[in-house]
Design a protein around this motif. Structure first.
Motif, PDB file in Angstrom:
ATOM      1  N   ASN A   1      50.902   9.136  50.197  1.00  0.00           N
ATOM      2  CA  ASN A   1      51.325   9.915  51.379  1.00  0.00           C
ATOM      3  C   ASN A   1      50.747   9.310  52.663  1.00  0.00           C
ATOM      4  O   ASN A   1      50.248  10.034  53.522  1.00  0.00           O
ATOM      5  N   VAL A   2      50.820   8.003  52.784  1.00  0.00           N
ATOM      6  CA  VAL A   2      50.267   7.311  53.952  1.00  0.00           C
ATOM      7  C   VAL A   2      51.209   7.483  55.139  1.00  0.00           C
ATOM      8  O   VAL A   2      52.408   7.221  55.031  1.00  0.00           O
ATOM      9  N   THR A   3      50.659   7.960  56.260  1.00  0.00           N
ATOM     10  CA  THR A   3      51.435   8.112  57.494  1.00  0.00           C
ATOM     11  C   THR A   3      50.656   7.486  58.643  1.00  0.00           C
ATOM     12  O   THR A   3      49.426   7.422  58.614  1.00  0.00           O
ATOM     13  N   VAL A   4      51.403   7.029  59.652  1.00  0.00           N
ATOM     14  CA  VAL A   4      50.798   6.441  60.843  1.00  0.00           C
ATOM     15  C   VAL A   4      51.279   7.237  62.047  1.00  0.00           C
ATOM     16  O   VAL A   4      52.472   7.459  62.208  1.00  0.00           O
ATOM     17  N   GLU A   5      50.322   7.662  62.872  1.00  0.00           N
ATOM     18  CA  GLU A   5      50.643   8.451  64.065  1.00  0.00           C
ATOM     19  C   GLU A   5      50.087   7.736  65.295  1.00  0.00           C
ATOM     20  O   GLU A   5      48.906   7.371  65.330  1.00  0.00           O
ATOM     21  N   ASN A   6      50.930   7.540  66.288  1.00  0.00           N
ATOM     22  CA  ASN A   6      50.504   6.923  67.538  1.00  0.00           C
ATOM     23  C   ASN A   6      49.755   7.967  68.351  1.00  0.00           C
ATOM     24  O   ASN A   6      50.321   8.992  68.724  1.00  0.00           O
ATOM     25  N   LEU A   7      48.476   7.722  68.640  1.00  0.00           N
ATOM     26  CA  LEU A   7      47.661   8.652  69.410  1.00  0.00           C
ATOM     27  C   LEU A   7      47.678   8.321  70.900  1.00  0.00           C
ATOM     28  O   LEU A   7      47.081   9.028  71.699  1.00  0.00           O
ATOM     29  N   GLY A   8      48.351   7.248  71.266  1.00  0.00           N
ATOM     30  CA  GLY A   8      48.344   6.800  72.651  1.00  0.00           C
ATOM     31  C   GLY A   8      47.120   5.940  72.910  1.00  0.00           C
ATOM     32  O   GLY A   8      46.208   5.842  72.089  1.00  0.00           O
ATOM     33  N   ASN A   9      47.115   5.273  74.056  1.00  0.00           N
ATOM     34  CA  ASN A   9      45.981   4.449  74.447  1.00  0.00           C
ATOM     35  C   ASN A   9      45.677   3.345  73.432  1.00  0.00           C
ATOM     36  O   ASN A   9      44.531   2.921  73.299  1.00  0.00           O
ATOM     37  N   GLY A  10      46.691   2.924  72.667  1.00  0.00           N
ATOM     38  CA  GLY A  10      46.517   1.842  71.698  1.00  0.00           C
ATOM     39  C   GLY A  10      45.892   2.252  70.374  1.00  0.00           C
ATOM     40  O   GLY A  10      45.637   1.406  69.524  1.00  0.00           O
ATOM     41  N   ALA A  11      45.637   3.544  70.187  1.00  0.00           N
ATOM     42  CA  ALA A  11      45.006   4.029  68.952  1.00  0.00           C
ATOM     43  C   ALA A  11      46.051   4.610  68.005  1.00  0.00           C
ATOM     44  O   ALA A  11      47.014   5.235  68.443  1.00  0.00           O
TER      45      ALA A  11
ATOM     46  N   SER B   1      46.124   9.786  54.863  1.00  0.00           N
ATOM     47  CA  SER B   1      46.591   9.635  53.480  1.00  0.00           C
ATOM     48  C   SER B   1      45.823  10.576  52.562  1.00  0.00           C
ATOM     49  O   SER B   1      44.915  11.277  52.986  1.00  0.00           O
ATOM     50  N   LEU B   2      46.225  10.537  51.311  1.00  0.00           N
ATOM     51  CA  LEU B   2      45.497  11.221  50.251  1.00  0.00           C
ATOM     52  C   LEU B   2      44.854  10.146  49.388  1.00  0.00           C
ATOM     53  O   LEU B   2      45.509   9.160  49.023  1.00  0.00           O
ATOM     54  N   ARG B   3      43.584  10.323  49.061  1.00  0.00           N
ATOM     55  CA  ARG B   3      42.813   9.343  48.301  1.00  0.00           C
ATOM     56  C   ARG B   3      42.528   9.893  46.916  1.00  0.00           C
ATOM     57  O   ARG B   3      42.052  11.009  46.765  1.00  0.00           O
ATOM     58  N   GLN B   4      42.826   9.081  45.908  1.00  0.00           N
ATOM     59  CA  GLN B   4      42.521   9.466  44.530  1.00  0.00           C
ATOM     60  C   GLN B   4      41.543   8.452  43.944  1.00  0.00           C
ATOM     61  O   GLN B   4      41.896   7.294  43.733  1.00  0.00           O
ATOM     62  N   PRO B   5      40.303   8.879  43.695  1.00  0.00           N
ATOM     63  CA  PRO B   5      39.323   7.973  43.086  1.00  0.00           C
ATOM     64  C   PRO B   5      39.693   7.659  41.631  1.00  0.00           C
ATOM     65  O   PRO B   5      40.335   8.464  40.950  1.00  0.00           O
ATOM     66  N   THR B   6      39.271   6.505  41.167  1.00  0.00           N
ATOM     67  CA  THR B   6      39.499   6.101  39.781  1.00  0.00           C
ATOM     68  C   THR B   6      39.050   7.192  38.819  1.00  0.00           C
ATOM     69  O   THR B   6      37.962   7.747  38.965  1.00  0.00           O
ATOM     70  N   GLY B   7      39.877   7.498  37.844  1.00  0.00           N
ATOM     71  CA  GLY B   7      39.520   8.435  36.783  1.00  0.00           C
ATOM     72  C   GLY B   7      39.643   9.900  37.149  1.00  0.00           C
ATOM     73  O   GLY B   7      39.343  10.762  36.334  1.00  0.00           O
ATOM     74  N   GLU B   8      40.055  10.215  38.361  1.00  0.00           N
ATOM     75  CA  GLU B   8      40.172  11.610  38.801  1.00  0.00           C
ATOM     76  C   GLU B   8      41.640  12.016  38.899  1.00  0.00           C
ATOM     77  O   GLU B   8      42.512  11.171  39.084  1.00  0.00           O
ATOM     78  N   THR B   9      41.891  13.303  38.774  1.00  0.00           N
ATOM     79  CA  THR B   9      43.261  13.804  38.904  1.00  0.00           C
ATOM     80  C   THR B   9      43.503  14.420  40.269  1.00  0.00           C
ATOM     81  O   THR B   9      44.638  14.624  40.666  1.00  0.00           O
ATOM     82  N   TYR B  10      42.421  14.711  40.990  1.00  0.00           N
ATOM     83  CA  TYR B  10      42.556  15.322  42.309  1.00  0.00           C
ATOM     84  C   TYR B  10      42.748  14.252  43.390  1.00  0.00           C
ATOM     85  O   TYR B  10      42.419  13.084  43.200  1.00  0.00           O
ATOM     86  N   LYS B  11      43.282  14.701  44.520  1.00  0.00           N
ATOM     87  CA  LYS B  11      43.439  13.835  45.689  1.00  0.00           C
ATOM     88  C   LYS B  11      42.734  14.496  46.870  1.00  0.00           C
ATOM     89  O   LYS B  11      42.762  15.709  47.014  1.00  0.00           O
TER      90      LYS B  11
ATOM     91  N   GLU C   1      37.152   5.484  63.993  1.00  0.00           N
ATOM     92  CA  GLU C   1      36.755   6.767  63.403  1.00  0.00           C
ATOM     93  C   GLU C   1      37.327   6.827  62.002  1.00  0.00           C
ATOM     94  O   GLU C   1      38.442   6.368  61.749  1.00  0.00           O
ATOM     95  N   GLU C   2      36.551   7.415  61.093  1.00  0.00           N
ATOM     96  CA  GLU C   2      37.012   7.574  59.714  1.00  0.00           C
ATOM     97  C   GLU C   2      36.510   8.910  59.177  1.00  0.00           C
ATOM     98  O   GLU C   2      35.349   9.254  59.354  1.00  0.00           O
ATOM     99  N   MET C   3      37.413   9.642  58.566  1.00  0.00           N
ATOM    100  CA  MET C   3      37.040  10.871  57.866  1.00  0.00           C
ATOM    101  C   MET C   3      37.545  10.725  56.440  1.00  0.00           C
ATOM    102  O   MET C   3      38.701  10.395  56.212  1.00  0.00           O
ATOM    103  N   MET C   4      36.657  10.932  55.503  1.00  0.00           N
ATOM    104  CA  MET C   4      37.028  10.841  54.097  1.00  0.00           C
ATOM    105  C   MET C   4      36.402  12.024  53.371  1.00  0.00           C
ATOM    106  O   MET C   4      35.192  12.223  53.444  1.00  0.00           O
ATOM    107  N   GLN C   5      37.239  12.799  52.704  1.00  0.00           N
ATOM    108  CA  GLN C   5      36.698  13.896  51.907  1.00  0.00           C
ATOM    109  C   GLN C   5      36.082  13.340  50.628  1.00  0.00           C
ATOM    110  O   GLN C   5      36.514  12.318  50.104  1.00  0.00           O
ATOM    111  N   THR C   6      35.068  14.041  50.152  1.00  0.00           N
ATOM    112  CA  THR C   6      34.403  13.668  48.906  1.00  0.00           C
ATOM    113  C   THR C   6      33.962  14.933  48.193  1.00  0.00           C
ATOM    114  O   THR C   6      33.716  15.960  48.825  1.00  0.00           O
TER     115      THR C   6
END
Length: 156
Positions: free
Chosen positions: A98-108, A113-123, A141-146
């Motif tokens: 579910n990778v999407t790209v959104e233009n935030l303006g100002n070149g950003a 996306s949804l991340r699925q770690p190896t061996g897991e069923t959740y995203k 900037e990066e936000m990653m759920q864990t």
């Protein structure tokens, strides 16, 4: 003369839209290169972050609530390198959908996306904001759920 000006205006709009589309595609290409580098444990991953990037680990607690843990780029890269050896031995990788790209303006651009770690069923939710800095794409900037509860000791 009016037709010529109209034609020039339309051409300028089309060129402008093409540039935005190309940058959006470049942001997506950067994300795909990041995934490839991260999953192959390349040292190049550290160079993909701005030195002043905002790094957020959003801990998903067992009850479903979340708490954010923040760190700076240097600390994050140091921790990442420490964890790489064990992850490589286990064959740990992340798979993104579910990778999407959104233009935030100002070149950003925000790549979500949804991340699925190896061996897991959740995203888990993740995003990175990327921007061209000195001619090079970098994560600002990066936000990653864990679900790793150890991060809670850093949560605010």
């Amino acid at each position: 003369m009016k037709k010529l000006l109209s034609l020039i205006a339309i051409f300028a709009i089309l060129i402008g839209n093409q540039v935005l589309a190309d940058d959006s595609q470049e942001a997506l290409n950067f994300f795909n290169n990041y995934v490839k580098a991260a999953n192959s444990y390349s040292n190049e991953v550290g160079n993909m972050y701005s030195p002043s990037a905002k790094i957020i680990r959003q801990v998903v607690k067992p009850d479903g609530t979340t708490a954010n843990a923040y760190t700076d780029t240097a600390t994050y890269i140091k921790q990442m390198k420490i964890g790489q050896a064990g992850a490589k031995l286990r064959g740990y990788k992340n798979y993104y959908s579910n990778v999407t790209v959104e233009n935030l303006g100002n070149g950003a651009y925000k790549v979500s996306s949804l991340r699925q770690p190896t061996g897991e069923t959740y995203k888990l939710k993740t995003y990175m904001i990327v921007k061209r800095i000195n001619g090079r794409w970098q994560i600002t900037e990066e936000m990653m759920q864990t679900k790793q509860q150890i991060f809670l000791k850093y949560a605010k």
